[in-house]
Design a protein around this motif. Structure first.
Motif, mmCIF file in Angstrom:
data_model
loop_
_atom_site.group_PDB
_atom_site.id
_atom_site.type_symbol
_atom_site.label_atom_id
_atom_site.label_comp_id
_atom_site.label_asym_id
_atom_site.label_seq_id
_atom_site.Cartn_x
_atom_site.Cartn_y
_atom_site.Cartn_z
ATOM 1 N N GLY A 24 56.295 107.454 32.040
ATOM 2 C CA GLY A 24 57.445 108.012 31.332
ATOM 3 C C GLY A 24 58.674 108.069 32.214
ATOM 4 O O GLY A 24 59.784 107.797 31.769
ATOM 5 N N LEU A 28 61.449 106.021 30.170
ATOM 6 C CA LEU A 28 62.339 106.792 29.299
ATOM 7 C C LEU A 28 63.807 106.629 29.708
ATOM 8 O O LEU A 28 64.119 106.391 30.866
ATOM 9 C CB LEU A 28 61.920 108.272 29.289
ATOM 10 N N LEU A 32 67.138 113.890 30.544
ATOM 11 C CA LEU A 32 66.461 114.936 29.780
ATOM 12 C C LEU A 32 65.088 114.478 29.300
ATOM 13 O O LEU A 32 64.121 115.242 29.334
ATOM 14 C CB LEU A 32 67.335 115.356 28.592
ATOM 15 N N SER A 33 65.004 113.237 28.845
ATOM 16 C CA SER A 33 63.705 112.768 28.354
ATOM 17 C C SER A 33 62.737 112.542 29.514
ATOM 18 O O SER A 33 61.543 112.819 29.396
ATOM 19 C CB SER A 33 63.884 111.491 27.520
ATOM 20 N N LEU A 35 62.693 114.226 32.152
ATOM 21 C CA LEU A 35 62.273 115.567 32.555
ATOM 22 C C LEU A 35 61.025 115.990 31.779
ATOM 23 O O LEU A 35 60.143 116.671 32.300
ATOM 24 C CB LEU A 35 63.421 116.538 32.288
ATOM 25 N N GLN A 36 60.966 115.599 30.489
ATOM 26 C CA GLN A 36 59.787 115.928 29.675
ATOM 27 C C GLN A 36 58.553 115.238 30.236
ATOM 28 O O GLN A 36 57.490 115.832 30.353
ATOM 29 C CB GLN A 36 59.997 115.484 28.223
ATOM 30 N N ALA A 37 58.705 113.963 30.579
ATOM 31 C CA ALA A 37 57.569 113.215 31.113
ATOM 32 C C ALA A 37 57.151 113.772 32.465
ATOM 33 O O ALA A 37 55.972 113.767 32.815
ATOM 34 C CB ALA A 37 57.936 111.736 31.242
ATOM 35 N N LYS A 40 55.537 117.748 31.324
ATOM 36 C CA LYS A 40 54.409 118.024 30.421
ATOM 37 C C LYS A 40 53.110 117.302 30.754
ATOM 38 O O LYS A 40 52.113 117.965 31.011
ATOM 39 C CB LYS A 40 54.795 117.775 28.958
ATOM 40 N N PRO A 41 53.074 115.959 30.727
ATOM 41 C CA PRO A 41 51.785 115.333 31.009
ATOM 42 C C PRO A 41 51.294 115.669 32.424
ATOM 43 O O PRO A 41 50.100 115.739 32.676
ATOM 44 C CB PRO A 41 52.091 113.831 30.902
ATOM 45 N N SER A 80 62.742 122.834 35.134
ATOM 46 C CA SER A 80 63.244 121.868 34.162
ATOM 47 C C SER A 80 64.444 122.438 33.407
ATOM 48 O O SER A 80 65.381 121.706 33.061
ATOM 49 C CB SER A 80 62.143 121.412 33.201
#
Lengths: 113, 175
Positions: A24, A28, A32-33, A35-37, A40-41, A80
């Motif tokens: 990710g 990505l 911001l996106s 940061l999610q990867a 979270k995983p 984050s």
């Protein structure tokens, strides 16, 4: 034997989750996106690896592993949020990958010039 | 300095050493007192209610959420990759307690591909980034999900009035 199998499954699942997170980061499009990867995983992967490890070590060491997981849960969301807020305030958000940005509508000065 | 804080920090210290001996225990208390003295804070006035069953349900939901969240973000990475979309939406903030806001933001940041971006206490609004939405219906779903997290946290730590308000807002939006 069963412990070994369960432990191996947990660790491999955790490693897979971390790998997907890393993927990710590469694939990505925006901070911001990504940061999610990154959060979270990775958190899930760490938990699975920790759970797999906890099955293999004695109870005393497993307590320390619990602490590792706890710190991850406490710190990851804070970091984050700080990073995400900073990038939005400094205008580093790419509007073309956002369906809607109600924060920029509220604070137009955040928009990149 | 609160006794519960000292006990908690001492426990962390003992766990970090991995051995329970008089030395780690005393060392833990010394370090805890020192840390709390250095990082002094104004005593907070709001007390969190203790609802063990609700707390357990919340933790259970967060674990379930973490699994779904990991899978969903992974799906976005594999399916859309560089063309993955996101959205920043505003959601009403229904509590004035700093602690509950912190807990809510942390709980949300574990939820599917979402995180709290900015919290505006004065306007009573928080801004949430979510990875995944590609259209108006997805944005709507993100709004409902965020409110659902808020509802669960308020059910655990909030006042009955706050919980009633969040429930009413969700019902109005769905209807």
């Amino acid at each position: 034997m069963i412990t070994d199998v369960v432990s191996a499954v947990l660790m491999l699942a955790g490693a897979l989750s971390c790998l997907l997170g890393a993927l990710g980061l590469v694939r990505l499009p925006s901070l911001l996106s990504r940061l999610q990867a990154a959060t979270k995983p990775q958190t899930l992967g760490l938990f699975l690896v920790l759970a797999g490890t906890a099955l293999r070590v004695d109870l005393k060491s497993a307590a320390t592993l619990l602490l590792v997981g706890l710190f991850q849960v406490i710190t990851a969301p804070v970091i984050s949020q700080i990073v995400g807020r900073s990038v939005h305030r400094s205008g580093g958000v790419r509007p073309e990958v956002l369906v809607v940005d109600e924060l920029a509508e509220e604070r137009p000065q955040d928009r990149p010039s | 300095m609160k006794v519960s804080s000292v006990v908690w920090l001492t426990l962390v210290w003992v766990l970090l050493w991995g051995t329970f001996t008089p030395l780690t225990l005393v060392g833990g208390v010394v370090v805890a007192v020192l840390v709390l003295w250095v990082a002094r804070q104004a005593p907070s006035t709001d007390r969190l209610p203790v609802r063990p069953l609700r707390l357990l349900a919340l933790v259970g939901y967060l674990v379930y959420d973490l699994l779904v969240s990991g899978a969903e973000v992974s799906w976005q990475v594999l399916r859309h990759g560089p063309r993955a979309c996101g959205a920043i939406i505003s959601v009403p903030l229904l509590t004035s307690s700093e602690r509950v806001v912190t807990l809510m933001a942390s709980a949300l940041s574990l939820a599917p591909g979402a995180m709290a971006l900015e919290i505006d206490h004065d306007a009573g609004v928080w801004y949430v980034y979510a990875l995944g939405p590609r259209g108006a219906s997805d944005v709507e779903r993100t709004w409902l999900r965020t409110m659902d997290v808020q509802r669960r946290v308020l059910a655990t730590f909030g006042t009955p009035e706050e919980l009633a308000r969040v429930r009413r807002l969700i019902e109005e939006r769905v209807a």
